[in-house]
Design an enzyme around this catalytic site. Structure first.
Site, PDB file in Angstrom:
ATOM      1  N   THR A 136      51.715  47.513  31.872  1.00 29.61           N
ATOM      2  CA  THR A 136      51.840  48.935  32.196  1.00 29.61           C
ATOM      3  C   THR A 136      51.009  49.263  33.435  1.00 29.61           C
ATOM      4  O   THR A 136      50.177  48.477  33.885  1.00 29.61           O
ATOM      5  CB  THR A 136      51.376  49.801  31.023  1.00 29.61           C
ATOM      6  OG1 THR A 136      49.959  49.614  30.821  1.00 29.61           O
ATOM      7  CG2 THR A 136      52.117  49.460  29.740  1.00 29.61           C
ATOM      8  N   GLY A 137      51.234  50.455  33.977  1.00 29.89           N
ATOM      9  CA  GLY A 137      50.418  50.933  35.092  1.00 29.89           C
ATOM     10  C   GLY A 137      50.776  50.355  36.438  1.00 29.89           C
ATOM     11  O   GLY A 137      49.907  50.210  37.309  1.00 29.89           O
TER      12      GLY A 137
ATOM     13  N   SER B 257      52.837  50.762  39.921  1.00 28.18           N
ATOM     14  CA  SER B 257      53.667  51.517  40.869  1.00 28.18           C
ATOM     15  C   SER B 257      53.319  51.172  42.305  1.00 28.18           C
ATOM     16  O   SER B 257      54.168  51.299  43.191  1.00 28.18           O
ATOM     17  CB  SER B 257      53.520  53.024  40.652  1.00 28.18           C
ATOM     18  OG  SER B 257      52.219  53.462  40.976  1.00 28.18           O
TER      19      SER B 257
ATOM     20  N   ILE C 270      46.065  46.659  40.434  1.00 29.77           N
ATOM     21  CA  ILE C 270      45.719  45.548  39.546  1.00 29.77           C
ATOM     22  C   ILE C 270      46.947  45.084  38.761  1.00 29.77           C
ATOM     23  O   ILE C 270      47.170  43.887  38.583  1.00 29.77           O
ATOM     24  CB  ILE C 270      44.582  45.957  38.596  1.00 29.77           C
ATOM     25  CG1 ILE C 270      43.275  46.120  39.383  1.00 29.77           C
ATOM     26  CG2 ILE C 270      44.399  44.910  37.493  1.00 29.77           C
ATOM     27  CD1 ILE C 270      42.115  46.646  38.551  1.00 29.77           C
ATOM     28  N   GLY C 271      47.755  46.026  38.289  1.00 28.73           N
ATOM     29  CA  GLY C 271      48.939  45.649  37.528  1.00 28.73           C
ATOM     30  C   GLY C 271      49.875  44.761  38.329  1.00 28.73           C
ATOM     31  O   GLY C 271      50.424  43.782  37.797  1.00 28.73           O
TER      32      GLY C 271
ATOM     33  N   SER D 112      36.317  50.845  32.368  1.00 27.90           N
ATOM     34  CA  SER D 112      35.783  51.158  33.698  1.00 27.90           C
ATOM     35  C   SER D 112      34.267  51.143  33.749  1.00 27.90           C
ATOM     36  O   SER D 112      33.676  51.765  34.624  1.00 27.90           O
ATOM     37  CB  SER D 112      36.293  52.529  34.171  1.00 27.90           C
ATOM     38  OG  SER D 112      37.681  52.520  34.332  1.00 27.90           O
TER      39      SER D 112
ATOM     40  N   TYR E 105      37.564  61.149  31.709  1.00 27.19           N
ATOM     41  CA  TYR E 105      37.962  59.751  31.908  1.00 27.19           C
ATOM     42  C   TYR E 105      36.968  58.813  31.238  1.00 27.19           C
ATOM     43  O   TYR E 105      37.361  57.871  30.530  1.00 27.19           O
ATOM     44  CB  TYR E 105      38.048  59.471  33.402  1.00 27.19           C
ATOM     45  CG  TYR E 105      38.444  58.056  33.757  1.00 27.19           C
ATOM     46  CD1 TYR E 105      39.735  57.603  33.536  1.00 27.19           C
ATOM     47  CD2 TYR E 105      37.532  57.176  34.330  1.00 27.19           C
ATOM     48  CE1 TYR E 105      40.112  56.319  33.865  1.00 27.19           C
ATOM     49  CE2 TYR E 105      37.898  55.896  34.668  1.00 27.19           C
ATOM     50  CZ  TYR E 105      39.186  55.458  34.441  1.00 27.19           C
ATOM     51  OH  TYR E 105      39.558  54.179  34.765  1.00 27.19           O
TER      52      TYR E 105
END
Length: 259
Positions: A9-10, A12, A17-18, A155, A168
């Protein structure tokens, strides 16, 4: 690793990282179900990557040599049904699912004194609820008996404050806790659960002056790269990573938060 299937996932932006994880997995022979929400990155100050998804798919297809080996589905993980739908899509398209790498994240400016309830909720929904629902759907779909991998992303909020990103930080603390909660539940099913804190990673989100200032907080004088995180994820998902579970791994290159 031939015929293993991973959901990531993640994705675009090609610099993310994805995308780096997808490149390493494609080279290792995985079949891939990718997902992301390009519109989210388009709306950020650093901007999106308009050609990112089609260009990455073309790149990965060239690596695999199989146009059916890499598939993409945009998904808004604030939808309660989206996590299970992604898992179902991966299994339907590739016949199985061995690995889930949850790189997705939602982050906005949430400092004390300007907190908004809706923004807090969206952080918790995307970062925590969607991750938990992904884990549940994956556990239900997993059939191999061993070799399953769930990799989450944190994170480093345990290691220092994030005063302008309170929602976050709170949500990522929840993700780290999920690592500890899920690992004893999924290990009997043949799935390890680990969480990677990649530290500050150069994905193009800072202005050059800020980027250079932050680089001085690394002993080596350089940021982490998406490939640094991807190498660790690939190892965790390999047979060599079979005995590691329930861990939050700080892979930060010696980053000094208080320098």
């Amino acid at each position: 690793m031939t015929e293993r299937v991973a959901l990531i996932t993640g994705i675009s932006r090609r610099i993310g990282i994805g995308a780096a994880v997808a490149r390493r997995f494609a080279a290792a022979g995985y079949r891939l179900q990718l997902s992301g929400l390009p519109g989210y990155d388009d709306a950020q100050p650093y901007g999106g990557d308009p050609d990112g998804v089609p260009a990455l798919l073309a790149e990965l297809t060239e690596v695999t040599g199989d146009p059916d080996a890499v598939r993409y589905q945009a998904a808004d993980l604030s939808s309660p049904s989206a996590p299970a739908e992604l898992v179902e899509t991966a299994v339907r398209g590739h016949g199985r699912l061995d690995v889930v790498v949850a790189v997705h994240a939602y982050s906005t400016h949430t400092p004390l004194g300007a907190l908004d309830a809706a923004e807090i909720d969206r952080h918790l929904v995307v970062n925590v609820r969607a991750t938990l629902l992904l884990a549940e759907a994956f556990a239900a779909a997993f059939r191999a008996g061993s070799g399953g991998r769930l990799v989450l992303f944190s994170s480093g909020q345990r290691l220092g404050p994030m005063p302008t990103e309170l929602a976050y930080a709170a949500s990522k603390a929840g993700v780290e806790n999920l690592t500890h909660q899920l690992s004893p539940l999924l290990m009997p099913k043949g799935i390890t659960v680990n969480c990677v804190n990649p530290g500050p990673t150069d994905t193009g989100y800072l202005a050059p002056a800020d980027r250079d200032a932050l680089a001085r907080l690394f002993p080596g004088g350089e940021w982490g790269s998406p490939e640094d995180a991807a190498r660790l994820v690939e190892w965790l998902c390999s047979p060599d990573g079979r005995w590691l579970t329930g861990q939050v791994i700080d892979s930060e290159g010696g980053f000094h938060r208080y320098a």
